[in-house]
Scaffold this motif. Structure first.
Motif, mmCIF file in Angstrom:
data_model
loop_
_atom_site.group_PDB
_atom_site.id
_atom_site.type_symbol
_atom_site.label_atom_id
_atom_site.label_comp_id
_atom_site.label_asym_id
_atom_site.label_seq_id
_atom_site.Cartn_x
_atom_site.Cartn_y
_atom_site.Cartn_z
ATOM 1 N N ILE A 153 46.209 50.570 39.725
ATOM 2 C CA ILE A 153 45.800 49.413 38.920
ATOM 3 C C ILE A 153 45.943 48.126 39.733
ATOM 4 O O ILE A 153 45.051 47.269 39.728
ATOM 5 C CB ILE A 153 46.618 49.345 37.619
ATOM 6 C CG1 ILE A 153 46.212 50.486 36.700
ATOM 7 C CG2 ILE A 153 46.440 47.999 36.921
ATOM 8 C CD1 ILE A 153 47.137 50.686 35.514
ATOM 9 N N ALA A 154 47.047 47.994 40.456
ATOM 10 C CA ALA A 154 47.260 46.794 41.262
ATOM 11 C C ALA A 154 46.230 46.687 42.385
ATOM 12 O O ALA A 154 45.682 45.609 42.631
ATOM 13 C CB ALA A 154 48.670 46.796 41.838
ATOM 14 N N VAL A 181 43.174 48.080 42.571
ATOM 15 C CA VAL A 181 41.840 47.835 42.039
ATOM 16 C C VAL A 181 41.702 46.395 41.537
ATOM 17 O O VAL A 181 40.679 45.740 41.759
ATOM 18 C CB VAL A 181 41.489 48.853 40.932
ATOM 19 C CG1 VAL A 181 40.228 48.455 40.182
ATOM 20 C CG2 VAL A 181 41.320 50.242 41.531
ATOM 21 N N SER A 182 42.743 45.893 40.888
ATOM 22 C CA SER A 182 42.666 44.507 40.404
ATOM 23 C C SER A 182 42.619 43.524 41.574
ATOM 24 O O SER A 182 41.895 42.525 41.530
ATOM 25 C CB SER A 182 43.823 44.187 39.469
ATOM 26 O OG SER A 182 45.045 44.242 40.141
ATOM 27 N N LEU A 183 43.345 43.806 42.645
ATOM 28 C CA LEU A 183 43.288 42.955 43.836
ATOM 29 C C LEU A 183 41.896 43.020 44.466
ATOM 30 O O LEU A 183 41.353 42.009 44.904
ATOM 31 C CB LEU A 183 44.361 43.383 44.833
ATOM 32 C CG LEU A 183 44.553 42.526 46.063
ATOM 33 C CD1 LEU A 183 45.044 41.134 45.651
ATOM 34 C CD2 LEU A 183 45.548 43.172 46.988
ATOM 35 N N TRP A 184 41.318 44.194 44.505
ATOM 36 C CA TRP A 184 39.981 44.374 45.050
ATOM 37 C C TRP A 184 38.942 43.625 44.195
ATOM 38 O O TRP A 184 38.077 42.949 44.755
ATOM 39 C CB TRP A 184 39.642 45.854 45.109
ATOM 40 C CG TRP A 184 38.247 46.160 45.534
ATOM 41 C CD1 TRP A 184 37.690 45.934 46.754
ATOM 42 C CD2 TRP A 184 37.223 46.731 44.716
ATOM 43 N NE1 TRP A 184 36.377 46.348 46.734
ATOM 44 C CE2 TRP A 184 36.061 46.841 45.498
ATOM 45 C CE3 TRP A 184 37.191 47.171 43.398
ATOM 46 C CZ2 TRP A 184 34.886 47.367 45.015
ATOM 47 C CZ3 TRP A 184 36.016 47.700 42.921
ATOM 48 C CH2 TRP A 184 34.876 47.786 43.704
ATOM 49 N N LEU A 185 39.067 43.734 42.884
ATOM 50 C CA LEU A 185 38.124 43.037 42.013
ATOM 51 C C LEU A 185 38.272 41.521 42.144
ATOM 52 O O LEU A 185 37.268 40.786 42.119
ATOM 53 C CB LEU A 185 38.327 43.462 40.562
ATOM 54 C CG LEU A 185 37.840 44.856 40.215
ATOM 55 C CD1 LEU A 185 38.264 45.226 38.808
ATOM 56 C CD2 LEU A 185 36.342 44.976 40.388
ATOM 57 N N LYS A 186 39.491 41.050 42.288
ATOM 58 C CA LYS A 186 39.732 39.615 42.470
ATOM 59 C C LYS A 186 39.115 39.139 43.784
ATOM 60 O O LYS A 186 38.539 38.052 43.850
ATOM 61 C CB LYS A 186 41.233 39.327 42.447
ATOM 62 C CG LYS A 186 41.564 37.884 42.648
ATOM 63 C CD LYS A 186 43.055 37.673 42.720
ATOM 64 C CE LYS A 186 43.345 36.260 43.168
ATOM 65 N NZ LYS A 186 44.708 36.122 43.632
#
Length: 57
Positions: A46-47, A49-54
């Motif tokens: 989750i961390a 993927v969220s960093l990648w999306l950001k």
């Protein structure tokens, strides 16, 4: 088209690796290393993927 030599400043793999190690160690301390590993995998994924999306903007 983006520059192929441009490198990302984010480190999602590091977050995933650290969360796997911490999860496994916490699981070992609680007597459930496989549950700790899976929890670390979920949190790290989750961390990352969220960093990648950001970073995608």
């Amino acid at each position: 088209m983006s520059d192929p030599d441009q490198r990302s400043n984010s480190a999602g793999g590091f977050l995933l690796a650290v969360s796997l190690m911490v999860g496994t160690i916490m699981g070992l301390l609680l007597g459930q290393p496989s549950v700790g590993f899976l929890a670390g995998l979920a949190i790290g994924s989750i961390a990352a993927v969220s960093l990648w999306l950001k970073g995608r903007g």
